[in-house]
Design a protein around this motif. Structure first.
Motif, PDB file in Angstrom:
ATOM      1  N   UNK A 176     -18.497  37.278  -8.282  1.00  9.24           N
ATOM      2  CA  UNK A 176     -17.182  38.104  -8.400  1.00  9.24           C
ATOM      3  C   UNK A 176     -15.943  37.593  -7.865  1.00  9.24           C
ATOM      4  N   UNK A 177     -15.181  38.721  -8.695  1.00 15.40           N
ATOM      5  CA  UNK A 177     -13.782  39.381  -8.036  1.00 15.40           C
ATOM      6  C   UNK A 177     -13.796  39.838  -7.398  1.00 15.40           C
ATOM      7  N   UNK A 178     -12.312  40.181  -6.572  1.00 13.63           N
ATOM      8  CA  UNK A 178     -12.194  40.971  -6.233  1.00 13.63           C
ATOM      9  C   UNK A 178     -10.503  40.831  -5.383  1.00 13.63           C
ATOM     10  N   UNK A 179     -10.085  42.079  -4.589  1.00 16.09           N
ATOM     11  CA  UNK A 179      -9.008  41.534  -4.065  1.00 16.09           C
ATOM     12  C   UNK A 179      -9.590  41.643  -2.280  1.00 16.09           C
ATOM     13  N   UNK A 180      -8.737  41.141  -1.498  1.00 20.10           N
ATOM     14  CA  UNK A 180      -8.841  40.489   0.192  1.00 20.10           C
ATOM     15  C   UNK A 180      -7.765  41.012   0.747  1.00 20.10           C
ATOM     16  N   UNK A 181      -7.094  41.845   0.377  1.00 27.54           N
ATOM     17  CA  UNK A 181      -6.563  42.762  -0.114  1.00 27.54           C
ATOM     18  C   UNK A 181      -5.524  43.632  -1.059  1.00 27.54           C
ATOM     19  N   UNK A 182      -6.250  45.178  -1.323  1.00 26.83           N
ATOM     20  CA  UNK A 182      -4.902  45.830  -1.818  1.00 26.83           C
ATOM     21  C   UNK A 182      -4.563  46.280  -0.231  1.00 26.83           C
ATOM     22  N   UNK A 183      -3.421  46.437   0.010  1.00 29.20           N
ATOM     23  CA  UNK A 183      -2.563  46.962   1.201  1.00 29.20           C
ATOM     24  C   UNK A 183      -2.664  48.571   0.720  1.00 29.20           C
ATOM     25  N   UNK A 184      -3.513  49.009   0.990  1.00 33.88           N
ATOM     26  CA  UNK A 184      -3.405  50.774   0.627  1.00 33.88           C
ATOM     27  C   UNK A 184      -2.062  51.659   0.469  1.00 33.88           C
TER      28      UNK A 184
ATOM     29  N   UNK B  64     -13.054  46.226  -4.012  1.00 33.54           N
ATOM     30  CA  UNK B  64     -12.064  46.102  -4.087  1.00 33.54           C
ATOM     31  C   UNK B  64     -11.969  46.440  -2.301  1.00 33.54           C
ATOM     32  N   UNK B  65     -11.634  45.397  -2.067  1.00 34.92           N
ATOM     33  CA  UNK B  65     -11.075  45.168  -0.488  1.00 34.92           C
ATOM     34  C   UNK B  65      -9.695  46.542  -0.287  1.00 34.92           C
ATOM     35  N   UNK B  66      -9.958  47.161   0.983  1.00 32.87           N
ATOM     36  CA  UNK B  66      -8.372  47.392   1.252  1.00 32.87           C
ATOM     37  C   UNK B  66      -8.165  47.382   2.602  1.00 32.87           C
ATOM     38  N   UNK B  67      -6.883  47.171   2.636  1.00 32.78           N
ATOM     39  CA  UNK B  67      -6.080  46.858   4.277  1.00 32.78           C
ATOM     40  C   UNK B  67      -5.138  48.413   4.302  1.00 32.78           C
TER      41      UNK B  67
END
Length: 340
Positions: free
Chosen positions: A76-84, A109-112
């Motif tokens: 699995x791939x993802x953001x760790x994270x996108x800084x919203x 989709x990890x969000x920070x």
């Protein structure tokens, strides 16, 4: 029966660049790492958004993840994270919805809330404040864009993420304090704590998240509190070599904390010989959550950490001057942890 401490292992990568390495070479090495951990059985490969950094080449996270997706097949791939606060929810939904449309259900989709950079660059990037109520509302809006298509009246009057809607890309809330924990709990989202660089509030944040978790929230994606935490890891055949190689990560932490970021330094025989005494505590504070040593030592430390905080997953990050030794560290850990 006690829960297992051999939880899934995931990898956090910031596309680190060593001295003498070009940005293109740093990206190539991170792709090589992704291929390696894909074959080793790690659960996720996440990349984190950073801007204006000589150390990390991960500013355009969604582009990097699309590139990595072409070179991996299982992980699995993802953001760790996108800084919203740096982005509009609609654009994030379009980017990650496009990735999911091309590559299928492989993305998180990890969000920070942090800007992921220095104040001057943050001002150039900033789109919103990142205050908790605003941030929570934007997370909910982003989830809506990725959800089922709206009911349209005459095809007008709706903002839509195309592609994006209907992909249901899973959201994770990231945090280095209790703020992210509050948002994750209120929205019923899984929570990943950045204990690899901000360990001080780990215990308090997990308590807030678990105590306030709402499985009945309209935005809920998990039925119970679901937690992951970051650990600095370096595995080598001997403790002496591991400690020596880890000085690269310690020098990185000192540079970042003292406002002097730079490409990764080669390891040194003695930190005290090259770093002023007043700066040495920075590395210890920044990287207090760490497991460095032989495979047996590292596994024991990670199991203790999982048991102490009742975690569902670990995400580990490794920095070495030589990228091959970074890959070796992940190989040794995978074998010792029983991945495959």
């Amino acid at each position: 029966m006690a829960p297992s401490t051999r939880v899934p292992l995931s990898v956090l990568d910031l596309v680190p660049r060593s001295q003498g390495m070009t940005p293109a070479q740093a990206i190539e090495e991170s792709v090589a790492l992704a291929r390696e951990v894909d074959g080793l059985g790690y659960h996720r490969f996440w990349m984190a958004e950073h801007h204006g950094s000589e150390t990390f080449m991960s500013s355009a996270t969604s582009l990097l993840l699309g590139h990595v997706a072409h070179h991996t097949s299982r992980i699995r791939l993802g953001s760790g994270g996108v800084m919203l606060p740096n982005h509009s929810p609609l654009m994030v939904a379009e980017y990650y919805g496009t990735l999911a449309t091309i590559h299928g259900d492989r993305f998180d989709l990890g969000l920070g809330r942090a800007p992921g950079t220095d104040p001057m660059t943050a001002a150039a990037l900033s789109r919103s404040s990142g205050h908790l109520p605003d941030f929570a509302a934007e997370v909910a809006q982003l989830q809506k864009y990725l959800g089922d298509p709206p009911t349209l009246t005459g095809g007008r009057g709706q903002v839509r993420a195309l592609p994006g809607e209907g992909t249901h890309v899973p959201l994770w809330m990231l945090g280095s304090s209790t703020g992210g924990a509050q948002v994750a709990a209120a929205l019923g989202l899984p929570f990943s704590f950045a204990s690899h660089f901000a360990p001080d509030q780990l215990r308090e944040a997990l308590m807030v998240y678990r105590d306030r978790f709402r499985a009945d929230a309209a935005t809920a994606q998990v039925e119970r509190p679901t937690t992951m935490a970051g650990v600095n890891v370096l595995v080598a055949p001997s403790q002496e070599e591991a400690d020596h190689l880890f000085t690269t990560a310690q020098l990185m932490a000192i540079r970042i904390r003292s406002g002097q970021p730079a490409p990764l330094d080669p390891p040194v025989e003695s930190l005290a010989a090259v770093v002023p005494a007043e700066l040495l505590p920075m590395a210890q504070a920044h990287q207090a959550v760490r497991a460095v040593g032989t495979p047996e030592v590292v596994v024991e430390r990670l199991e203790e950490f999982v048991a102490e905080h009742e975690l569902d997953e670990l995400i580990v990050t490794t920095y070495t001057f030589d990228p091959e030794l970074r890959r070796r560290s992940y190989r040794l850990l995978a074998e010792a942890w029983g991945l495959g």
